[in-house]
Structure formats: structure tokens, C-alpha cells
Design a protein around this motif. Structure first.
Motif, mmCIF file in Angstrom:
data_model
loop_
_atom_site.group_PDB
_atom_site.id
_atom_site.type_symbol
_atom_site.label_atom_id
_atom_site.label_comp_id
_atom_site.label_asym_id
_atom_site.label_seq_id
_atom_site.Cartn_x
_atom_site.Cartn_y
_atom_site.Cartn_z
ATOM 1 N N ASN A 252 1.277 -1.235 -0.031
ATOM 2 C CA ASN A 252 0.203 0.167 0.093
ATOM 3 C C ASN A 252 0.786 1.121 0.378
ATOM 4 N N ILE A 253 2.458 1.000 -0.099
ATOM 5 C CA ILE A 253 2.882 2.028 0.486
ATOM 6 C C ILE A 253 2.940 3.338 -1.264
ATOM 7 N N THR A 254 2.513 4.188 -1.528
ATOM 8 C CA THR A 254 2.348 5.251 -2.769
ATOM 9 C C THR A 254 3.609 6.068 -2.698
ATOM 10 N N GLY A 255 4.315 6.141 -1.697
ATOM 11 C CA GLY A 255 5.632 7.532 -2.159
ATOM 12 C C GLY A 255 6.073 7.338 -0.485
ATOM 13 N N SER A 256 7.850 7.772 -1.299
ATOM 14 C CA SER A 256 8.577 7.696 -0.267
ATOM 15 C C SER A 256 9.735 8.785 -0.171
ATOM 16 N N ILE A 257 9.689 9.442 0.774
ATOM 17 C CA ILE A 257 10.503 10.446 1.349
ATOM 18 C C ILE A 257 12.527 9.436 2.324
ATOM 19 N N SER A 258 13.460 10.114 1.764
ATOM 20 C CA SER A 258 14.527 9.346 2.313
ATOM 21 C C SER A 258 14.892 10.593 2.953
ATOM 22 N N TYR A 259 15.745 10.557 4.547
ATOM 23 C CA TYR A 259 15.860 12.168 5.079
ATOM 24 C C TYR A 259 17.443 11.696 5.400
ATOM 25 N N HIS A 260 18.039 12.669 4.275
ATOM 26 C CA HIS A 260 19.674 12.657 4.690
ATOM 27 C C HIS A 260 20.177 14.513 4.837
ATOM 28 N N THR A 261 21.398 14.809 4.746
ATOM 29 C CA THR A 261 22.077 15.698 4.817
ATOM 30 C C THR A 261 23.199 15.459 3.700
ATOM 31 N N PHE A 262 23.645 16.484 3.429
ATOM 32 C CA PHE A 262 23.270 17.943 3.069
ATOM 33 C C PHE A 262 23.254 18.871 1.970
ATOM 34 N N TRP A 323 15.569 2.081 -5.829
ATOM 35 C CA TRP A 323 14.924 1.147 -5.787
ATOM 36 C C TRP A 323 12.932 1.526 -5.776
ATOM 37 N N MET A 324 13.472 2.105 -5.234
ATOM 38 C CA MET A 324 11.886 2.800 -5.109
ATOM 39 C C MET A 324 10.910 2.688 -6.270
ATOM 40 N N TYR A 325 11.518 3.345 -7.116
ATOM 41 C CA TYR A 325 10.696 3.972 -8.711
ATOM 42 C C TYR A 325 11.670 3.034 -9.487
ATOM 43 N N GLU A 326 12.170 2.688 -10.004
ATOM 44 C CA GLU A 326 12.819 1.783 -10.799
ATOM 45 C C GLU A 326 12.431 0.029 -10.916
ATOM 46 N N TYR A 327 12.345 0.141 -9.445
ATOM 47 C CA TYR A 327 11.733 -1.548 -9.264
ATOM 48 C C TYR A 327 10.126 -1.387 -8.509
ATOM 49 N N LEU A 328 9.956 -0.578 -7.738
ATOM 50 C CA LEU A 328 8.742 -0.477 -7.428
ATOM 51 C C LEU A 328 7.834 0.166 -8.016
ATOM 52 N N GLY A 329 8.107 1.761 -8.816
ATOM 53 C CA GLY A 329 7.183 2.352 -9.773
ATOM 54 C C GLY A 329 6.819 3.422 -8.424
ATOM 55 N N ILE A 330 7.396 3.336 -7.769
ATOM 56 C CA ILE A 330 7.407 5.018 -6.467
ATOM 57 C C ILE A 330 7.749 6.152 -6.084
ATOM 58 N N TYR A 331 7.467 7.253 -6.474
ATOM 59 C CA TYR A 331 7.885 8.777 -6.734
ATOM 60 C C TYR A 331 8.739 8.837 -5.479
ATOM 61 N N GLY A 332 9.791 8.326 -5.351
ATOM 62 C CA GLY A 332 11.193 8.059 -4.166
ATOM 63 C C GLY A 332 11.785 9.352 -3.710
ATOM 64 N N TRP A 333 12.208 10.398 -3.123
ATOM 65 C CA TRP A 333 12.956 11.455 -2.821
ATOM 66 C C TRP A 333 13.565 11.322 -2.264
ATOM 67 N N THR A 334 15.248 11.231 -2.048
ATOM 68 C CA THR A 334 15.724 11.419 -1.002
ATOM 69 C C THR A 334 16.488 13.074 -1.070
ATOM 70 N N CYS A 335 15.876 13.454 0.858
ATOM 71 C CA CYS A 335 16.016 14.751 1.137
ATOM 72 C C CYS A 335 17.031 15.401 1.159
#
Ligand SMILES: [Zn+2]
Length: 553
Positions: A252-262, A323-335
Motif C-alpha cells: 500500500n506504499i505510494t510515496g517515499s522520502i528518505s531524509y539525509h544531509t546535506f 529501488w523505490m522508483y526503478e523497481y517498485l514504481g514509487i516516486y521516491g525522494w532523497t531529501c
């Protein structure tokens, strides 16, 4: 909850358990499994459980602090949890989000590495605390708090052939020795604060960190052992493996954000090839989401391939957002949270290239920011130290952890607060399955039932074209369960209905009037049953949710 300091693992655990106890209908805390050192990796499940379980709603994934020293990534995650819980019931958008959708938030995906970074005698490593690829230290300089003052600074060592000199305008600042400057001047070598293992009195190698893993090179997308920090195989380490298992168990996951710095930027795939490699609609949608990220946070949104490379001829393999986008087709962001350059008013800095080459005026602007905003505390005046191997050196320079790597505590909340607005936005644009209409006509024991569902979200039920291409998203299914003795005259118990469109493909110019009802689908049945008996209709889409309806015939 205060957002003006960085919390240790036990404190975070206490916050999360406190929230789960205080808001039992909105918040649950589960362990995704133990870290390498045996700490539970907490995932916080947020939804209004009174309107249905999280698994039957579209969900937004947020994680932070996979890299050891990026502790403001945990702060951003905690800020989001706090905002959602305290805003429920008073903020309409938050209330709607938690009534209709869910969040899975992992504030500290790599609890061991962060614990080292926040220790009284800190140790800064890239990611996991597990030794890799060697189990023993090599000779050379190992970064360490050698004077045991709780900080890891820089060492400057006088060297007539060194590459740096003191800026005569500001003795705290080191500037490059010019290409035509002969040796023998007041030059210096800059090294990380640390000890030199088996120093021979002449050569100083920067020893590879014993903890050489990078947990964000562990995901099974373009994974390759030649990638620095990749590990023995994709998912060989418990932290990324736990995240992967959780994510595939929650379709059911439809979007993702991974928090990093900087850097102060939202990064998106593709990483391996240019934007032209994406399905056209996915690229438009990714860019539109990114434009909103910029509007809400002031951070640019760019593709890794075009704008964020360490080496223009190399690409980084095995990262989470790919991985989120290429394989799962989910718009994944690295912030990538926070940017000192931006704080100092430097405009349009190129993220990686700036470190290679930038004008002295930028350094002066940054030092001015340090003096005016940080009261000069970001830069430690050089002081002499009797080094156990190198003799007299000076320690000082940037206190990197609370300046470049993470926001200083006084600016932390201001920096992370807008990021929560974008996370909420990305949650709200998910597909969402709802009943449009369920109607019935009866004639004696013969009943005609029609169920129409629609997608009320902005994204299509499949989320992206990539998800369809990778065959990772099931189609919409509508099931009917009949009572004892009833039978279907026409129609099927399970009906497959493909995907429902959203509004992300709509043009912003209203003159074309192309609003066909492509977000709706209907199922019709003719049923023979005693009047008054009840049929149960269930519409199931892994990404858009599960909804149920009872119909009395
Ligand atoms: Zn990072």
C-alpha cells in the motif's frame, strides 16, 4: 517535544512509546527487526485506526538517518510524527490524511551509527558499525577525538610544502596555496582530527574507515560489489534488509522520502541515465511533485543523474530512492537537509561542484554567517595540542557536525518544519479508492446490483507507468460474497478492472475539456436470492486501498 537538540536512541524510543500510549487510535510503534548491534529499528504507523487498518489505506514511507552522522534526518522524521499527532482534529489536511491514508515513519533507520555520532566521545562513520570489508585496522590516520573534548575537529600541521595557508584577513580561515607559490612558506597540511596507527615519522595515509559499509548502497537496484560500501550482497546488512522486507510486505506504499544531509535539495531518480529514460508521464509527474517541494521548502528538486554526481562519469549504485522508483514504481525522494551556503546567502551553488571550486567571497560570506548567526561558534580557534604521534599540531577549524553536516540546534526546527509540509503533501496526492455509487433494483428474487468505484486521488491507482512496466502493482479487483442459497445469474465473484486514472496527467490549460470518467469503474451483477438477504462487496487495490459495502437485497 523540542526540536533544538539531537536525541540519543533511548530518548527517541521513549518519545515513540510515549506517543503510542498517548494516541492509541492514531499511532502504533513496531520493530522492523534488530540492527547489527541489536537495537530495535522502530517504525511508527500513523493513521486513524477507527476508519480502518493502515494496510487497507494508501501509505507514505518516510525514513531518516541511514547515514550515521545525519542526525537531523531523525529530527525531520520526529517533527513529522509530532505534527501529524498534534494536528489531528484541528488541522483539516492532517485530519483528512490520517482518516484516509497512513504514514510509515522510521526516524532512525541506522540506530547504531547515530549512537556513535552522538556519544560523549563521538566517532564519525559513514553508516553501519560493522567492520567491512576488513575486520582489522590498516596503518594510517584514523579519525578520532584525540584530545577527548567531545568534538572531532581538524588538525593543521605546519609543512613548508603544504597545500594551505592562513588567510591574512582572517586567521581562522585556511585558503589554498597558489599554483605558483614556491615551497618554504608558512604552509600547512589539513587533516581530520585523529590518531596515526604505526606512524613511520614521514608518511601519513588516510586509513580507510574500518566501518566501511554504506547502507544506502545496499538496495537491489544496479547493486554491484565495486560500489564503495556496497557490502557482500544486496540486503546483506540487517538495517536495509529490514526496510526492504517491511516495504514489500506493505504494497500500500505510494510515496517515499528518505531524509539525509546535506545540500538543501530534493533528489530524485533517475541516477543511471538521463530524464529521457523515464516514461514521459512519470517524468512530468515527478517534476510536478518536485515543483511543489520547492514551493513548500525552498529546496530545489533535481535529478541525481543531471545535477548531483560526485563524479560525472560514475553513478551510484544500490540506493534506496532508485529501488523505490526503478523497481517498485514509487516516486521516491532523497531529501538532503540543510545548506550552509544557502544560509550564507550564496545563490545557485552547484551541489557537488561547489566543493571542488568556488570563489573566496563565498568562504568570506560563510564566515560572516558564522560570526553573525552562530556567534562565531561554528569555527573553533586553532589551539595547540601535543599529538601522540605527530608532535605539536593545532586543532580547530569548522565544528562540522553542528555546522556543515547538520543544522546547529538553534536553527534545527526552522529547517525541518517545512519538510513536514511536503511529506504531508506527498501523502495526500496518493491514489484513493472510494465508492462512487452502489445501486440496486429488485424484482421478486431477482436483483440487479451495480457498484461503481472511483479514484479520488491525484495519482493513478498504479501510481506510475514504471509500476505497470515492472508488473509490481495488481489491478483493481471487486469481489462479491453471496449469502447461503444465493447465486449469480450474471457477473463474477471476482472482477478485475485494471487501473483507474488520477488527475496527474491533466494539462493545466482548461480549454481542451477532456475529462472522461477514466477514474471510475463499474461492476454489474444479477443475483438470485431471497429478498432481505445481504451481499458483501469489497473493492481492493493494493495502492489505492480496500473498501467494503453491504447491500441488502
Ligand atoms: Zn546521507
Amino acid at each position: 517535544m523540542r526540536f533544538d537538540r539531537y536525541y540519543r536512541y533511548d530518548e527517541i524510543t521513549e518519545f515513540l512509546q510515549g506517543w503510542a500510549a498517548k494516541y492509541p487510535n492514531l499511532c502504533k510503534v513496531e520493530s522492523m527487526g534488530p540492527s547489527y548491534e541489536g537495537r530495535d529499528i522502530w517504525v511508527v504507523i500513523l493513521t486513524n485506526f477507527d476508519t480502518g487498518p493502515d494496510a487497507e489505506k494508501p501509505a507514505m514511507w518516510v525514513d531518516g538517518n541511514i547515514h550515521a552522522t545525519e542526525t537531523s534526518a531523525s529530527t525531520a522524521s520526529l517533527h513529522l510524527i509530532n505534527k501529524l499527532l498534534t494536528g489531528y482534529g484541528s488541522d483539516d489536511r492532517i485530519t483528512y490524511a490520517l482518516d484516509s491514508r497512513a504514514f510509515y515513519i522510521v526516524p532512525r533507520l541506522n540506530p547504531d551509527g547515530a549512537e556513535w555520532a552522538l556519544a560523549d566521545k563521538p566517532k564519525f562513520i559513514r553508516s553501519s558499525t560493522r567492520p567491512y570489508p576488513r575486520m582489522d585496522e590498516l596503518d594510517g590516520l584514523h579519525q578520532e577525538d584525540v584530545d577527548e573534548d567531545g568534538r572531532i575537529l581538524q588538525m593543521r600541521v605546519k609543512d613548508p610544502n603544504g597545500p594551505w595557508k592562513i588567510n591574512p584577513e582572517d586567521p581562522r580561515m585556511m585558503i589554498p596555496r597558489q599554483p605558483d607559490e614556491a615551497p618554504g612558506g608558512d604552509f600547512y597540511r589539513l587533516l581530520p582530527e585523529g590518531r596515526v596507527k604505526n606512524y613511520d615519522g614521514v608518511t601519513i595515509n588516510l586509513a580507510p574507515n574500518l566501518q566501511g559499509l554504506d547502507l544506502n548502497r545496499q538496495f537491489p537496484v544496479f547493486w554491484s560489489p565495486d560500489q564503495q560500501g556496497a557490502g557482500h550482497f544486496a540486503g546483506s546488512e540487517p538495517e536495509p534488509a529490514a526496510a526492504m522486507k517491511w516495504i514489500v510486505a506493505h504494497p500500500n506504499i505510494t510515496g517515499s522520502i528518505s531524509y539525509h544531509t546535506f545540500s538543501g535539495v530534493y533528489l530524485r531518480p533517475p541516477t543511471k541515465a538521463g530524464d529521457e529514460s523515464l516514461p514521459t508521464q512519470d517524468l512530468y509527474t515527478f517534476k510536478r511533485i518536485g515543483a511543489k517541494a520547492t514551493e513548500l521548502t525552498g529546496y530545489k528538486a533535481v535529478s541525481v543523474f543531471h545535477d548531483f554526481k560526485y563524479d560525472p562519469k560514475e553513478f551510484i549504485k544500490g540506493t534506496f530512492d532508485d529501488w523505490m522508483y526503478e523497481y517498485l514504481g514509487i516516486y521516491g525522494w532523497t531529501c538532503e537537509i540543510w545548506s550552509v551556503q544557502k544560509q550564507a546567502g550564496i545563490k545557485d551553488y552547484k551541489f557537488m561542484d561547489w566543493f571542488r571550486e568556488h570563489p573566496l567571497e563565498d568562504d568570506i560570506a560563510i564566515m560572516k554567517w558564522n560570526d553573525e548567526v552562530l556567534d562565531g561558534k561554528g569555527v573553533i580557534d586553532w589551539y595547540e595540542f601535543e599529538h601522540p604521534q605527530l608532535g605539536t599540531v593545532e586543532l580547530g577549524g569548522w565544528e562540522l557536525f553542528h555546522t556543515w553536516r547538520n543544522p546547529p540546534p538553534s536553527l534545527l526546527e526552522k529547517e525541518v518544519a517545512p519538510l513536514s509540509d511536503f511529506a504531508l503533501y506527498q501523502c495526500l496526492i496518493s491514489p484513493k479508492l472510494e465508492w462512487y455509487q452502489v445501486d440496486k433494483k429488485s424484482n421478486g428474487n431477482t436483483h440487479y446490483v451495480r457498484a461503481t468505484v472511483h479514484n479520488t486521488g491525484w495519482l493513478p491507482t498504479n501510481v506510475s507507468k514504471q509500476a505497470v512496466a515492472m508488473k509490481v502493482v495488481r489491478e483493481l479487483e471487486v469481489d462479491i460474497a453471496l449469502p447461503e442459497g444465493a447465486k449469480l445469474v450474471t457477473g463474477k465473484e471476482k472482477t478485475m478492472l485494471g487501473q483507474l486514472e488520477g488527475r496527474d496527467g491533466k494539462w493545466s490549460m482548461p480549454i481542451f475539456s477532456g475529462d472522461a470518467t477514466a477514474e471510475r469503474a463499474k461492476v454489474e451483477w444479477v443475483i438470485e436470492a431471497e429478498p432481505g438477504s445481504v451481499v458483501e462487496i469489497t473493492a481492493i487495490h493494493p495502492r489505492a486501498g480496500t473498501i467494503r459495502k453491504s447491500v441488502t437485497l
